[in-house]
Design a protein around this motif. Structure first.
Motif, PDB file in Angstrom:
ATOM      1  N   LYS A   1       0.696  -1.421   0.094  1.00 34.31           N
ATOM      2  CA  LYS A   1       0.002  -0.069   0.074  1.00 34.31           C
ATOM      3  C   LYS A   1       0.992   1.327  -0.089  1.00 34.31           C
ATOM      4  O   LYS A   1       0.465   2.079  -0.482  1.00 34.31           O
ATOM      5  CB  LYS A   1      -0.776   0.017   1.106  1.00 34.31           C
ATOM      6  CG  LYS A   1      -2.114  -0.866   1.062  1.00 34.31           C
ATOM      7  CD  LYS A   1      -3.073  -0.835   2.344  1.00 34.31           C
ATOM      8  CE  LYS A   1      -4.409  -1.780   2.244  1.00 34.31           C
ATOM      9  NZ  LYS A   1      -5.105  -1.729   3.404  1.00 34.31           N
ATOM     10  N   LYS A   2       1.999   1.158   0.553  1.00 37.63           N
ATOM     11  CA  LYS A   2       2.861   2.495   0.663  1.00 37.63           C
ATOM     12  C   LYS A   2       3.484   2.767  -0.616  1.00 37.63           C
ATOM     13  O   LYS A   2       3.863   4.020  -0.759  1.00 37.63           O
ATOM     14  CB  LYS A   2       3.945   1.961   1.577  1.00 37.63           C
ATOM     15  CG  LYS A   2       3.678   2.021   3.100  1.00 37.63           C
ATOM     16  CD  LYS A   2       4.940   1.653   3.993  1.00 37.63           C
ATOM     17  CE  LYS A   2       5.715   0.380   3.753  1.00 37.63           C
ATOM     18  NZ  LYS A   2       7.002   0.403   4.765  1.00 37.63           N
ATOM     19  N   TYR A   3       3.298   1.934  -1.614  1.00 39.21           N
ATOM     20  CA  TYR A   3       4.124   2.119  -2.889  1.00 39.21           C
ATOM     21  C   TYR A   3       3.190   2.059  -4.057  1.00 39.21           C
ATOM     22  O   TYR A   3       3.394   2.523  -5.152  1.00 39.21           O
ATOM     23  CB  TYR A   3       5.422   1.219  -3.095  1.00 39.21           C
ATOM     24  CG  TYR A   3       6.239   1.025  -1.919  1.00 39.21           C
ATOM     25  CD1 TYR A   3       7.382   2.166  -1.896  1.00 39.21           C
ATOM     26  CD2 TYR A   3       6.194   0.228  -0.901  1.00 39.21           C
ATOM     27  CE1 TYR A   3       8.138   2.078  -0.852  1.00 39.21           C
ATOM     28  CE2 TYR A   3       7.078   0.136   0.240  1.00 39.21           C
ATOM     29  CZ  TYR A   3       7.913   1.244   0.202  1.00 39.21           C
ATOM     30  OH  TYR A   3       8.883   1.235   1.348  1.00 39.21           O
ATOM     31  N   ALA A   4       2.450   1.019  -4.013  1.00 41.51           N
ATOM     32  CA  ALA A   4       1.632   0.624  -5.349  1.00 41.51           C
ATOM     33  C   ALA A   4       0.387   1.781  -5.408  1.00 41.51           C
ATOM     34  O   ALA A   4      -0.223   2.278  -4.627  1.00 41.51           O
ATOM     35  CB  ALA A   4       1.028  -0.606  -5.214  1.00 41.51           C
ATOM     36  N   ASP A   5       0.160   1.933  -6.839  1.00 46.50           N
ATOM     37  CA  ASP A   5      -1.114   2.627  -7.319  1.00 46.50           C
ATOM     38  C   ASP A   5      -2.275   2.093  -7.193  1.00 46.50           C
ATOM     39  O   ASP A   5      -3.328   2.646  -6.773  1.00 46.50           O
ATOM     40  CB  ASP A   5      -0.865   3.146  -8.713  1.00 46.50           C
ATOM     41  CG  ASP A   5       0.594   4.369  -8.766  1.00 46.50           C
ATOM     42  OD1 ASP A   5       0.433   5.138  -8.008  1.00 46.50           O
ATOM     43  OD2 ASP A   5       1.447   3.869  -9.359  1.00 46.50           O
ATOM     44  N   LYS A   6      -2.280   0.908  -7.500  1.00 45.79           N
ATOM     45  CA  LYS A   6      -3.596   0.109  -7.556  1.00 45.79           C
ATOM     46  C   LYS A   6      -3.262  -1.262  -7.061  1.00 45.79           C
ATOM     47  O   LYS A   6      -1.971  -2.038  -7.391  1.00 45.79           O
ATOM     48  CB  LYS A   6      -4.132  -0.223  -8.947  1.00 45.79           C
ATOM     49  CG  LYS A   6      -4.554   0.992  -9.550  1.00 45.79           C
ATOM     50  CD  LYS A   6      -5.156   0.814 -11.304  1.00 45.79           C
ATOM     51  CE  LYS A   6      -5.459   2.318 -11.790  1.00 45.79           C
ATOM     52  NZ  LYS A   6      -5.867   1.954 -13.146  1.00 45.79           N
ATOM     53  N   ILE A   7      -4.005  -1.795  -6.342  1.00 44.42           N
ATOM     54  CA  ILE A   7      -3.833  -3.239  -5.757  1.00 44.42           C
ATOM     55  C   ILE A   7      -5.121  -4.131  -5.792  1.00 44.42           C
ATOM     56  O   ILE A   7      -6.032  -3.327  -5.358  1.00 44.42           O
ATOM     57  CB  ILE A   7      -3.357  -3.362  -4.272  1.00 44.42           C
ATOM     58  CG1 ILE A   7      -2.121  -2.525  -3.770  1.00 44.42           C
ATOM     59  CG2 ILE A   7      -3.381  -4.702  -3.735  1.00 44.42           C
ATOM     60  CD1 ILE A   7      -1.769  -2.517  -2.287  1.00 44.42           C
ATOM     61  N   ILE A   8      -5.056  -5.188  -6.559  1.00 44.38           N
ATOM     62  CA  ILE A   8      -6.338  -5.681  -7.006  1.00 44.38           C
ATOM     63  C   ILE A   8      -6.293  -7.138  -6.173  1.00 44.38           C
ATOM     64  O   ILE A   8      -5.295  -7.927  -6.512  1.00 44.38           O
ATOM     65  CB  ILE A   8      -6.252  -5.842  -8.574  1.00 44.38           C
ATOM     66  CG1 ILE A   8      -6.211  -4.841  -9.362  1.00 44.38           C
ATOM     67  CG2 ILE A   8      -7.417  -6.707  -8.894  1.00 44.38           C
ATOM     68  CD1 ILE A   8      -5.786  -4.797 -10.776  1.00 44.38           C
ATOM     69  N   VAL A   9      -7.224  -7.266  -5.583  1.00 42.56           N
ATOM     70  CA  VAL A   9      -7.343  -8.518  -4.777  1.00 42.56           C
ATOM     71  C   VAL A   9      -7.923  -9.590  -5.617  1.00 42.56           C
ATOM     72  O   VAL A   9      -9.045  -9.242  -6.088  1.00 42.56           O
ATOM     73  CB  VAL A   9      -8.088  -8.394  -3.262  1.00 42.56           C
ATOM     74  CG1 VAL A   9      -8.108  -9.751  -2.598  1.00 42.56           C
ATOM     75  CG2 VAL A   9      -7.311  -7.266  -2.476  1.00 42.56           C
ATOM     76  N   ALA A  10      -7.309 -10.597  -5.920  1.00 43.53           N
ATOM     77  CA  ALA A  10      -7.938 -11.769  -6.779  1.00 43.53           C
ATOM     78  C   ALA A  10      -7.411 -13.187  -6.304  1.00 43.53           C
ATOM     79  O   ALA A  10      -6.277 -13.577  -6.542  1.00 43.53           O
ATOM     80  CB  ALA A  10      -7.161 -11.580  -8.143  1.00 43.53           C
ATOM     81  N   LYS A  11      -8.054 -13.632  -5.246  1.00 45.24           N
ATOM     82  CA  LYS A  11      -7.786 -14.761  -4.600  1.00 45.24           C
ATOM     83  C   LYS A  11      -7.830 -16.100  -5.351  1.00 45.24           C
ATOM     84  O   LYS A  11      -7.109 -16.975  -5.343  1.00 45.24           O
ATOM     85  CB  LYS A  11      -8.735 -15.128  -3.201  1.00 45.24           C
ATOM     86  CG  LYS A  11      -8.620 -13.792  -2.184  1.00 45.24           C
ATOM     87  CD  LYS A  11      -7.142 -14.179  -1.454  1.00 45.24           C
ATOM     88  CE  LYS A  11      -6.978 -13.271  -0.252  1.00 45.24           C
ATOM     89  NZ  LYS A  11      -6.021 -13.359   0.306  1.00 45.24           N
ATOM     90  N   ASP A  12      -8.671 -16.029  -6.215  1.00 44.14           N
ATOM     91  CA  ASP A  12      -9.182 -17.128  -7.205  1.00 44.14           C
ATOM     92  C   ASP A  12      -8.752 -16.892  -8.787  1.00 44.14           C
ATOM     93  O   ASP A  12      -9.607 -17.116  -9.500  1.00 44.14           O
ATOM     94  CB  ASP A  12     -10.241 -18.033  -6.856  1.00 44.14           C
ATOM     95  CG  ASP A  12     -10.603 -19.318  -7.722  1.00 44.14           C
ATOM     96  OD1 ASP A  12      -9.581 -19.771  -7.700  1.00 44.14           O
ATOM     97  OD2 ASP A  12     -11.742 -19.444  -7.911  1.00 44.14           O
ATOM     98  N   THR A  13      -7.482 -16.507  -8.946  1.00 45.20           N
ATOM     99  CA  THR A  13      -7.182 -16.462 -10.193  1.00 45.20           C
ATOM    100  C   THR A  13      -6.699 -17.378 -11.143  1.00 45.20           C
ATOM    101  O   THR A  13      -6.617 -17.629 -12.402  1.00 45.20           O
ATOM    102  CB  THR A  13      -5.904 -15.550 -10.435  1.00 45.20           C
ATOM    103  OG1 THR A  13      -4.698 -16.064  -9.826  1.00 45.20           O
ATOM    104  CG2 THR A  13      -6.082 -14.453  -9.716  1.00 45.20           C
TER     105      THR A  13
END
Length: 373
Positions: A94-106
């Motif tokens: 979170k300190k560095y990324a512009d977007k974090i997409i949570v995708a548990k079941d990829t």
């Protein structure tokens, strides 16, 4: 009389081996040793680039990777994480990324990368592994050579050297880097590695994104070849980890070989792929080296005939000369041991993959664990 005939045939075999095999070897070595990258020229305008990283339980390495990206000299960078983690990866990122997409079941890395591509706002997408560290100008160099009908790939260099297994991995990657150089020089193209490469987002979407296969990078390479797109090798470095445990290494190589065999078999009917797989110094080095070394070494031991071992020594010398650019001096000490270990391990993995194929058993996707370093 029979013994004389056997000795005569031995010498004939060695002579033919020298003429056919080593002429190709020496030609390949000369190409690699004299290879010169195109001179880097900065662009006036740099479009927005979306960096896409798939993470799964990377809390030990992700902060270093993201902090390194933030130190890049590229002027317009968007960092996207597609996260499937159960640990603190997301909180750290979170300190560095512009977007974090949570995708548990990829259901695999390729699908995760496709999610990132769809969410990217950059005109260009750049792919990196969770443990990869780039030079400050790596992305800038890649984008400087990129156009809408090509892909630019950089060079990946191993950094860890904690034990003997990692030394084998370092030699393997160095050998692969030499093959990329050779392929680019001989065939005017190369293979896409799984990281450190850039492509226009539109081109990637138009060609169908990543397919959910064992080696999505090789699959993408063949589809781009078929579409007439160029893959450029650029002197732009990233630094990665290689496996440090034998089980990790074997599972990684099993996936790579199984996936590679599958993609070659699936695309062999295409004429452009046939040209890429033609008998060239590159294919001779890649296919016949381990087999030749193993066979000649075993024959030399069984017959107590040193003549059969001389070609092995020459192969080892030429290989070391070809890959020394990607190794450190400390690797030279281990080379006699890592060379033979690499040969027999690769043959063992290839046999295992073929037997599994015959038995109808699939090789499963395997993600190599990464350690804090």
């Amino acid at each position: 009389m029979v013994q004389l005939i056997i000795y005569f045939l031995n010498y004939v075999f060695l002579l033919l081996f020298f003429l056919f095999f080593y002429l190709n070897y020496l030609g390949a070595f000369l190409i690699i040793s004299t290879y010169k990258f195109s001179k880097y020229e900065s662009r006036k305008v740099y479009p927005k680039v979306s960096v896409i990283i798939h993470t799964r339980n990377e809390e030990d390495v992700i902060e270093k990777t993201l902090r390194n990206l933030r130190n890049s000299n590229y002027p317009d960078l968007e960092i996207i994480l597609v996260d499937s983690s159960d640990d603190r990866t997301k909180e750290i990122a979170k300190k560095y990324a512009d977007k974090i997409i949570v995708a548990k079941d990829t259901k695999g890395k390729p699908n995760a990368l496709n999610i990132g591509v769809r969410k990217a706002s950059g005109k260009i997408v750049y792919f990196l592994d969770s443990d990869s560290l780039c030079d400050r100008d790596t992305i800038k160099k890649l984008i400087s050579y990129l156009d809408e009908d090509s892909v630019c790939v950089g060079i990946n260099v191993p950094v860890n050297k904690n034990n003997f297994i990692s030394r084998i991995g370092r030699l393997n990657i160095a050998f692969m880097n030499s093959m990329w150089l050779l392929g680019e020089k001989v065939m005017k193209t190369t293979l896409i590695p799984g990281k450190n490469f850039a492509i226009h987002r539109k081109l990637l979407l138009d060609i169908g994104g990543f397919k959910n296969v064992l080696t999505e990078d090789v699959n993408l390479t063949f589809r781009l070849h078929k579409a007439g797109k160029k893959i450029k090798l650029i002197e732009a470095y990233s630094y990665e980890q290689v496996p440090e445990r034998l089980s990790w290494y074997l599972k990684q190589q099993q996936r790579w070989l199984a996936g590679g065999f599958s993609e070659i078999y699936g695309h062999i009917k295409d004429s452009s792929i046939k040209r890429s797989l033609a008998i060239t110094p590159a294919s001779l080095l890649l296919i016949f080296s381990p087999i030749a070394v193993a066979v000649l070494t075993i024959i030399s031991i069984l017959t107590w005939n040193i003549l059969f071992f001389i070609p092995v020594i020459l192969i080892a010398f030429i290989m070391l000369s070809s890959v020394h650019t990607f190794l450190e001096k400390s690797d030279y000490f281990y080379f006699p041991f890592t060379f033979f270990s690499l040969v027999f391990l690769q043959i063992g993995v290839a046999i295992n993959v073929l037997l599994r194929k015959v038995a109808g058993k699939d090789v499963e996707w395997y993600k190599t664990p990464k350690k804090k370093y």
